[in-house]
Design a protein around this motif. Structure first.
Motif, PDB file in Angstrom:
ATOM      1  N   PRO A   1       5.625  17.598 -11.703  1.00 21.36           N
ATOM      2  CA  PRO A   1       5.467  16.357 -10.932  1.00 21.36           C
ATOM      3  C   PRO A   1       4.520  15.354 -11.574  1.00 21.36           C
ATOM      4  N   SER A   2       3.472  15.821 -12.235  1.00 23.47           N
ATOM      5  CA  SER A   2       2.531  14.885 -12.842  1.00 23.47           C
ATOM      6  C   SER A   2       3.171  14.136 -13.996  1.00 23.47           C
ATOM      7  N   PHE A   3       4.077  14.770 -14.719  1.00 20.29           N
ATOM      8  CA  PHE A   3       4.761  14.069 -15.805  1.00 20.29           C
ATOM      9  C   PHE A   3       5.821  13.126 -15.265  1.00 20.29           C
ATOM     10  N   LEU A   4       6.490  13.495 -14.195  1.00 22.67           N
ATOM     11  CA  LEU A   4       7.470  12.599 -13.598  1.00 22.67           C
ATOM     12  C   LEU A   4       6.816  11.323 -13.110  1.00 22.67           C
ATOM     13  N   GLY A   5       5.541  11.410 -12.755  1.00 25.87           N
ATOM     14  CA  GLY A   5       4.840  10.237 -12.264  1.00 25.87           C
ATOM     15  C   GLY A   5       3.931   9.609 -13.299  1.00 25.87           C
ATOM     16  N   ALA A   6       4.126   9.949 -14.571  1.00 23.72           N
ATOM     17  CA  ALA A   6       3.227   9.458 -15.613  1.00 23.72           C
ATOM     18  C   ALA A   6       3.217   7.940 -15.688  1.00 23.72           C
TER      19      ALA A   6
ATOM     20  N   GLY B   1      10.801   8.203  -6.752  1.00 21.80           N
ATOM     21  CA  GLY B   1      11.534   8.842  -5.675  1.00 21.80           C
ATOM     22  C   GLY B   1      11.677  10.332  -5.894  1.00 21.80           C
ATOM     23  N   PHE B   2      11.905  10.763  -7.128  1.00 18.89           N
ATOM     24  CA  PHE B   2      12.087  12.192  -7.356  1.00 18.89           C
ATOM     25  C   PHE B   2      10.767  12.934  -7.257  1.00 18.89           C
ATOM     26  N   GLN B   3       9.685  12.304  -7.626  1.00 20.84           N
ATOM     27  CA  GLN B   3       8.381  12.928  -7.417  1.00 20.84           C
ATOM     28  C   GLN B   3       8.169  13.171  -5.927  1.00 20.84           C
ATOM     29  N   GLU B   4       8.599  12.223  -5.125  1.00 26.55           N
ATOM     30  CA  GLU B   4       8.495  12.385  -3.677  1.00 26.55           C
ATOM     31  C   GLU B   4       9.422  13.486  -3.174  1.00 26.55           C
ATOM     32  N   VAL B   5      10.576  13.631  -3.806  1.00 25.18           N
ATOM     33  CA  VAL B   5      11.503  14.702  -3.430  1.00 25.18           C
ATOM     34  C   VAL B   5      10.827  16.056  -3.592  1.00 25.18           C
ATOM     35  N   LEU B   6      10.165  16.268  -4.717  1.00 24.78           N
ATOM     36  CA  LEU B   6       9.492  17.544  -4.959  1.00 24.78           C
ATOM     37  C   LEU B   6       8.377  17.777  -3.941  1.00 24.78           C
ATOM     38  N   ALA B   7       7.627  16.709  -3.639  1.00 19.17           N
ATOM     39  CA  ALA B   7       6.534  16.843  -2.678  1.00 19.17           C
ATOM     40  C   ALA B   7       7.077  17.155  -1.283  1.00 19.17           C
TER      41      ALA B   7
ATOM     42  N   ALA C   1      10.007  18.556  -0.547  1.00 25.33           N
ATOM     43  CA  ALA C   1      10.560  19.912  -0.547  1.00 25.33           C
ATOM     44  C   ALA C   1       9.452  20.944  -0.386  1.00 25.33           C
ATOM     45  N   ASP C   2       8.324  20.714  -1.058  1.00 28.16           N
ATOM     46  CA  ASP C   2       7.190  21.628  -0.945  1.00 28.16           C
ATOM     47  C   ASP C   2       6.609  21.600   0.473  1.00 28.16           C
ATOM     48  N   LEU C   3       6.518  20.404   1.040  1.00 30.57           N
ATOM     49  CA  LEU C   3       5.986  20.255   2.391  1.00 30.57           C
ATOM     50  C   LEU C   3       6.851  20.985   3.414  1.00 30.57           C
ATOM     51  N   LEU C   4       8.163  20.966   3.173  1.00 32.30           N
ATOM     52  CA  LEU C   4       9.097  21.605   4.084  1.00 32.30           C
ATOM     53  C   LEU C   4       9.281  23.095   3.786  1.00 32.30           C
ATOM     54  N   GLY C   5       8.531  23.586   2.824  1.00 31.61           N
ATOM     55  CA  GLY C   5       8.588  25.011   2.508  1.00 31.61           C
ATOM     56  C   GLY C   5       9.802  25.421   1.711  1.00 31.61           C
ATOM     57  N   GLY C   6      10.394  24.470   0.992  1.00 30.81           N
ATOM     58  CA  GLY C   6      11.613  24.799   0.265  1.00 30.81           C
ATOM     59  C   GLY C   6      11.578  24.409  -1.200  1.00 30.81           C
ATOM     60  N   ALA C   7      10.388  24.285  -1.790  1.00 26.93           N
ATOM     61  CA  ALA C   7      10.288  23.919  -3.201  1.00 26.93           C
ATOM     62  C   ALA C   7      10.821  25.055  -4.073  1.00 26.93           C
ATOM     63  N   PRO C   8      11.527  24.727  -5.174  1.00 26.32           N
ATOM     64  CA  PRO C   8      12.022  25.776  -6.076  1.00 26.32           C
ATOM     65  C   PRO C   8      10.879  26.621  -6.618  1.00 26.32           C
ATOM     66  N   ALA C   9      11.134  27.911  -6.748  1.00 19.13           N
ATOM     67  CA  ALA C   9      10.114  28.819  -7.273  1.00 19.13           C
ATOM     68  C   ALA C   9       9.873  28.589  -8.760  1.00 19.13           C
ATOM     69  N   GLN C  10      10.924  28.162  -9.468  1.00 19.59           N
ATOM     70  CA  GLN C  10      10.808  27.916 -10.899  1.00 19.59           C
ATOM     71  C   GLN C  10      11.344  26.529 -11.204  1.00 19.59           C
ATOM     72  N   LEU C  11      10.613  25.794 -12.045  1.00 24.96           N
ATOM     73  CA  LEU C  11      10.923  24.390 -12.302  1.00 24.96           C
ATOM     74  C   LEU C  11      10.746  24.081 -13.783  1.00 24.96           C
ATOM     75  N   LEU C  12      11.760  23.453 -14.356  1.00 24.67           N
ATOM     76  CA  LEU C  12      11.705  23.043 -15.755  1.00 24.67           C
ATOM     77  C   LEU C  12      12.123  21.588 -15.869  1.00 24.67           C
ATOM     78  N   LEU C  13      11.300  20.791 -16.531  1.00 25.44           N
ATOM     79  CA  LEU C  13      11.629  19.406 -16.869  1.00 25.44           C
ATOM     80  C   LEU C  13      11.909  19.315 -18.357  1.00 25.44           C
ATOM     81  N   ILE C  14      13.081  18.789 -18.701  1.00 22.89           N
ATOM     82  CA  ILE C  14      13.425  18.504 -20.097  1.00 22.89           C
ATOM     83  C   ILE C  14      13.514  16.990 -20.206  1.00 22.89           C
ATOM     84  N   GLY C  15      12.498  16.399 -20.805  1.00 25.09           N
ATOM     85  CA  GLY C  15      12.421  14.942 -20.848  1.00 25.09           C
ATOM     86  C   GLY C  15      12.362  14.405 -22.260  1.00 25.09           C
ATOM     87  N   VAL C  16      12.792  13.164 -22.410  1.00 25.84           N
ATOM     88  CA  VAL C  16      12.732  12.493 -23.698  1.00 25.84           C
ATOM     89  C   VAL C  16      11.917  11.220 -23.538  1.00 25.84           C
ATOM     90  N   GLN C  17      11.147  10.895 -24.559  1.00 17.34           N
ATOM     91  CA  GLN C  17      10.405   9.643 -24.570  1.00 17.34           C
ATOM     92  C   GLN C  17      11.371   8.497 -24.846  1.00 17.34           C
TER      93      GLN C  17
END
Length: 224
Positions: free
Chosen positions: A80-85, A94-100, A102-118
């Motif tokens: 999440p910190s990189f998505l909001g860089a 918006g997607f950073q908010e999606v993760l937050a 999902a976590d608030l609702l108790g449904g955040a994914p247990a494993q998360l991978l971001l593949i990003g390009v500059q």
């Protein structure tokens, strides 16, 4: 498991995530527990899909502060910190908010991978991926496949639109709308000499002439 591409293909390198998931879907199929999704700019509308996933892989264009075209993967809580860089577009915040959420609702994914390009260029409406970013689609797809393989997930044998015996309907399901296909999208854009991308000089010249005329009229009125 959810493999998600987010971004806006209409704004140059912003389309990287979507193009990655398209490329993955065009070549591979997976068991029913793996979903490949073009998330586009849906933002909070993605929360249900994210909450339903135990594993989430995200493709995106991310401002890492690195040279353009640099591919970087980020795992777990750091995502999440990189998505909001940097707020490059509405979808990213918006997607950073999606993760937050999902976590608030108790449904955040247990494993998360971001593949990003500059990204190299973002403010180019109607533009496509710059060469240095486009060249990272295949490496990004390879990273996703490697990550999934580490979780025991492999593409189905013989899957993909190019396999012998694949029906036209099966192939069509793996492709975007024909008008949005990467090749068609790039070929359909008029060259800059026809459709100026920096402001049409013919229009700007008329505006300058109009403003100058208005100024002369205003000066004449004051003098009278």
């Amino acid at each position: 498991m959810l493999v998600l591409g987010i971004g806006n293909i209409l704004w140059a390198d912003e389309g990287f995530g979507v193009r990655c998931v398209e490329a993955l879907a065009a070549r591979h199929r997976f068991a029913d527990n793996v979903t490949l999704l073009d998330g586009g700019t849906q933002g909070l509308y993605l929360v249900d899909q994210v909450r339903a996933a135990d594993v989430l892989v995200v493709f995106d264009a991310v401002d890492y502060g690195l040279p353009p075209g640099t591919l970087k993967r980020v795992l777990g809580d750091a995502v999440p910190s990189f998505l909001g860089a940097k707020k490059m577009s509405l979808h990213q915040t918006g997607f950073q908010e999606v993760l937050a959420l999902a976590d608030l609702l108790g449904g955040a994914p247990a494993q998360l991978l971001l593949i990003g390009v500059q990204p190299e260029a973002l403010e180019d409406f109607g533009g496509s991926l710059r060469p240095c970013v486009k060249a990272q689609i295949e490496p990004a797809v390879a990273l996703a496949l490697q990550y999934l393989a580490g979780l025991g997930v492999q593409p189905l044998p013989g899957a993909g639109e190019d396999r012998p015996g694949a029906s036209a309907a099966e192939a069509a399901e793996q492709r975007p709308h024909p008008a949005l296909d990467l090749g068609a999208y790039e070929a359909g854009r008029p060259p800059p000499e026809i459709a100026c991308r920096d402001g049409d000089a013919r229009v700007l010249a008329r505006l300058v002439t109009r403003d100058a005329a208005a100024s002369r009229q205003g000066a004449g009125g004051e003098g009278g």
